[in-house]
Scaffold this motif. Structure first.
Motif, short mmCIF file in Angstrom:
data_model
loop_
_atom_site.label_atom_id
_atom_site.label_comp_id
_atom_site.label_asym_id
_atom_site.label_seq_id
_atom_site.Cartn_x
_atom_site.Cartn_y
_atom_site.Cartn_z
N ASP A 161 3.91 10.72 -6.07
CA ASP A 161 5.08 11.14 -6.86
C ASP A 161 4.80 11.16 -8.36
OD1 ASP A 161 6.43 11.29 -4.46
OD2 ASP A 161 7.48 9.37 -4.70
N GLY A 162 3.67 10.58 -8.77
CA GLY A 162 3.34 10.55 -10.19
C GLY A 162 4.26 9.66 -11.01
N THR A 218 0.17 16.85 -15.11
CA THR A 218 1.17 16.58 -14.07
C THR A 218 0.59 15.85 -12.87
OG1 THR A 218 0.75 18.80 -13.19
CG2 THR A 218 2.63 18.54 -14.68
N THR A 219 -0.76 15.81 -12.77
CA THR A 219 -1.40 15.10 -11.66
C THR A 219 -1.73 13.66 -12.01
OG1 THR A 219 -3.63 15.79 -12.34
CG2 THR A 219 -2.41 17.27 -10.87
N ARG A 223 -1.30 3.12 -11.72
CA ARG A 223 0.05 3.33 -11.18
C ARG A 223 0.97 2.18 -11.57
NH1 ARG A 223 -4.01 6.63 -10.06
NH2 ARG A 223 -4.97 4.89 -8.95
N ILE A 224 0.42 1.20 -12.29
CA ILE A 224 1.21 0.05 -12.75
C ILE A 224 1.73 0.34 -14.15
CG2 ILE A 224 1.21 -2.42 -13.18
CD1 ILE A 224 0.70 -1.59 -10.23
N ALA A 279 0.83 -1.20 0.00
CA ALA A 279 0.00 0.00 0.00
C ALA A 279 0.87 1.25 0.00
CB ALA A 279 -0.93 -0.01 1.21
N GLN A 280 1.93 1.24 0.76
CA GLN A 280 2.85 2.39 0.80
C GLN A 280 3.49 2.59 -0.57
OE1 GLN A 280 3.69 4.68 3.01
NE2 GLN A 280 2.93 3.95 4.99
#
Length: 264
Positions: A23-24, A101-102, A147-148, A14-15
């Protein structure tokens, strides 16, 4: 719900997802390093990821349903949808600009958003129960964002990553769903003035109402529910559209209204 992944890595994974979000940056698939990760494990990671976001001051305002089409289920090798949670940091209004950027690797989906006026607590709920509990429906963009890295996901990866939800955009009008045929209502999604995707309500588990009933019943079996005032994104009416800075999108759903968004 099980609170530990193989090796007791729930918090650590999770972290990792949380840092990728903030951090994008994209990360390797969780299932690449943890092939035994189960869907139950993935939901435990999702809940821990949400807790980290709530610690930052975000508030839950709804839920989203993903993997609602047969094509996506077949691609991920599953027989049912998944779900994630929506927070107040994720919502935009029609016409807003979303900074690239987000986001990391966003794609846009045209959806129908349900706004609830009564709680829904399953199991055992029907489509009629959903309609009675709904204040109105709205045209909506979900901007999915994994995020993968390179969207190389299995179902466990997307579930852990809050069902690959980035942000969402709500249209300006809300309509009583009892006045509509949510199965046949058509969607047209335009990208930079050209038609990019068409679809209909039937693409979402044969009806978006069925998708919301599935969610309420699934949550009920977990001791959770949908609450009055919450927004529920019911699933894509057509294919995802990749977006980049400079793109302008507009989507119209017959009988419901339109929604527009631009990316900067």
């Amino acid at each position: 719900m099980n609170t530990s992944t193989p090796g007791g890595q729930t918090d650590a994974l999770a972290q990792t997802l949380y840092r990728a979000l903030r951090d994008g940056v994209a990360i390797d698939p969780l299932t690449g390093h943890h092939p035994a990760l189960s869907i139950e494990d993935a939901y435990a990671i999702q809940q821990r990821l949400l807790a980290l976001r709530l610690q930052d001051g975000e508030k839950i305002i709804g839920k989203k349903i993903g993997v609602t089409s047969r094509a996506v289920m077949d691609m991920l090798g599953v027989g049912q949808p998944d779900f994630g949670l929506l927070t107040d940091a994720m919502v935009y209004s029609t016409g807003d600009a979303i900074p690239m950027t987000t986001l990391i690797q966003p794609k846009a989906e045209g959806e129908i958003a349900f706004v609830l006026k009564h709680d829904l607590m399953g199991p055992g709920l029907t489509a009629a129960d959903v309609l009675r509990a709904t204040e109105g429906v709205m045209a909506c963009f979900e901007i999915v964002d994994s995020r993968i890295r390179d969207w190389k996901i299995r179902i466990q990866d997307t579930v852990a990553d809050n069902a690959s939800c980035g942000v969402f955009v709500l249209g300006s009008s809300m309509v009583d769903p009892r006045s509509l045929d949510l199965v046949t209502c058509g969607m047209v999604l335009e990208k930079n003035g050209e038609v990019a995707v068409t679809g209909a309500g039937a693409a979402t588990m044969n009806s978006p109402v069925n998708a919301v009933a599935w969610l309420a019943n699934t949550l009920g079996r977990l001791g959770m529910g949908l609450k009055a005032g919450e927004i529920v994104l019911s699933g894509a009416l057509g294919a995802m559209v990749p977006v980049k800075a400079g793109d302008n999108l507009r989507m119209t759903i017959s009988g419901i209204g339109s929604c527009a968004v631009r990316f900067t």
